[in-house]
Design an enzyme around this catalytic site. Structure first.
Site, PDB file in Angstrom:
ATOM      1  N   PHE A  80      54.773 -20.826  26.939  1.00 15.78           N
ATOM      2  CA  PHE A  80      53.442 -20.470  26.420  1.00 15.78           C
ATOM      3  C   PHE A  80      53.110 -19.001  26.672  1.00 15.78           C
ATOM      4  O   PHE A  80      52.250 -18.425  26.015  1.00 15.78           O
ATOM      5  CB  PHE A  80      52.357 -21.365  27.043  1.00 15.78           C
ATOM      6  N   LYS A  81      53.796 -18.399  27.632  1.00 16.92           N
ATOM      7  CA  LYS A  81      53.459 -17.028  27.994  1.00 16.92           C
ATOM      8  C   LYS A  81      53.749 -16.040  26.875  1.00 16.92           C
ATOM      9  O   LYS A  81      53.289 -14.904  26.905  1.00 16.92           O
ATOM     10  CB  LYS A  81      54.170 -16.642  29.289  1.00 16.92           C
TER      11      LYS A  81
END
Ligand SMILES: *Cc1c(COP(=O)(O)O)cnc(C)c1O
Length: 433
Positions: free
Chosen positions: A106-107
């Site tokens: 998700f980063k």
């Protein structure tokens, strides 16, 4: 929008300054002066909007005119250039898959948004900026990928030696160009402490350091986007939504709670941690007492002193509300995590990564047998990033996506250090201008 330092509200800066500084000169985290409220009508109509329209609306009020509209639109489009599927795992339980970006975690969202903002702000600067970032596993790869080749920005990634998975390590050590990796003999918290110390070190002024951890508002805020995208998918089911976020440094969940403050109808948040349980203990005792970091199979959450928790406190204190009403925190062991990965795979064919499994456990524990809610957990990384624990515990081999294959043949390049002094020396030698 102006931002103030959480340790001194008089210290205020623009979005641009907050993004370039990363952390305030007094070591405080920046926080928006006000939280924009969205019209209920807009929220009710969200199913008819595109993901870019949603994200632009959400972020624009936090930036104002500091980035011109066309450029901001382009940044938003590039940030969201992959899918955010909401997958039904079983009745009333959904996975929000956040791992379809270039580094499969998700980063990517925060890192892509931030790198493009910094690229925009440094266009006309003479000095280079040095992004200094600590990673527990996935931040490094996402930041490396997001900033690769960005003019005027050097990136230095600190990671705990031998405590990240092989793929994670390759993602942050093999790119070259403006991306440099530093291996620290210690834990993620040690890396994070060194980074914080470097920001406050006046002897390093000539390096023009900034942070790409979620303490940087340009990385933290765009994480709100996918909470809205999830709501777009599930709002038509007419049930209140509870969201479980596998948490380490608490930036992701804090972005969700900010989205809720803006008017996104999320009924309740669940912070799911591994045995690094500072926040679950805090929620019980109201004493904040970090302990030594413990290594787990959900390594990106091996954090014992989560930076962003002060932002969560600020979100609720400022209006005298009670945090417990909005947030529940649970801790789970590796044993429970592995058992869950096995059980869910066997019963539903859905393959959880160790972090998503912790999130799933949180949803299940909160829902118990309640059927009047929809439970959503965030799947924060692709299972293929953790082949060691998946093969040994589930006995299955996951095909490596084609996009990752070239990586495996690349040579790792890193510098090893074991003290702050060594880091400082290295920064002064290589990045001073
Ligand atoms: C970073 C990370 C987390 C923790 O997110 P925070 O914002 O630090 O709480 C969870 N899962 C994965 C896979 C991560 O990379």
């Amino acid at each position: 929008m102006r931002y103030y330092s959480l340790t001194n509200p008089q210290l205020q800066v623009s979005f641009k300054e907050a993004a370039i500084q990363g952390i305030a000169p007094d070591k405080g985290l920046y926080f928006p002066m006000s939280i924009p409220k969205l019209d209920k009508e807009w929220v009710d109509n969200i199913a008819h909007l595109s993901k870019e329209e949603i994200a632009y609306k959400v972020i624009h009020s936090f930036i104002g005119e500091e980035i011109d509209n066309d450029s901001l639109q382009k940044i938003v489009e590039e940030t969201l250039a992959f899918d955010f599927p909401v997958i039904k795992v079983e009745d009333n339980v959904y996975s929000l898959e956040l791992y379809h970006g270039p580094t499969l975690a998700f980063k990517d969202v925060g890192a892509r948004f931030m790198s493009r903002c910094l690229g925009y702000f440094t266009k006309d600067r003479k000095e280079k900026i040095t992004v200094l970032v600590a990673t527990s596993g996935d931040t490094g790869g996402a930041v490396a990928n997001g900033f690769y080749g960005v003019e005027g920005v050097e990136v230095v990634i600190l990671y705990p030696s031998a405590k990240v998975s092989t793929i994670q390590e390759k993602q942050l050590t093999t790119l070259g160009k403006n991306i440099k990796a530093i291996e620290v003999e210690g834990s993620f918290d040690d890396c994070q402490d060194m980074v914080k110390r470097a920001f406050l070190d006046s002897g390093l002024k000539s390096c023009h350091l900034t942070s790409a951890n979620s303490i940087n508002v340009a990385r933290w805020l765009p994480q709100m986007f996918y909470y809205f995208l999830m709501y777009k998918e599930l709002s038509n089911q007419g049930k209140p939504i509870v969201v479980s976020v596998p948490s380490g440094n608490f930036g992701n969940i804090c972005a969700g709670m900010l989205a809720q403050k803006m008017g996104l109808p999320i009924h309740h948040f669940i912070a799911s941690t591994n045995v690094n349980d500072t926040v679950p203990r805090f929620m019980n005792s109201k004493e904040y007492e970090p302990k030594k970091t413990i290594e787990t199979i959900s390594n990106a959450m091996d954090v014992s002193n989560p930076s962003n928790f002060v932002r969560i406190l600020e979100l609720y204190n400022s209006e005298g509300e009670v945090l417990d009403k909005h947030l529940t925190a649970y801790t789970f062991s590796d044993k429970e995590t592995i058992a869950t990965m096995k059980k869910v795979y066997k019963e539903t064919d859905y393959l959880l990564d160790p972090h998503g499994a912790v999130g799933y456990l949180g949803v299940k524990k909160f829902l118990d047998d309640k059927t009047d809610y929809l439970g959503v957990f965030l799947e924060t990384a692709h299972p293929v990033k953790f082949p060691e624990s998946i093969i040994s515990n589930l006995g299955i081999e996951i095909p490596i996506p084609d996009s990752l294959k070239p990586l495996l043949f690349k040579e790792k390049q890193s510098v090893k250090i074991n003290s702050y002094e060594e880091l400082k020396q290295h920064l002064l030698t290589s990045f001073s201008s």
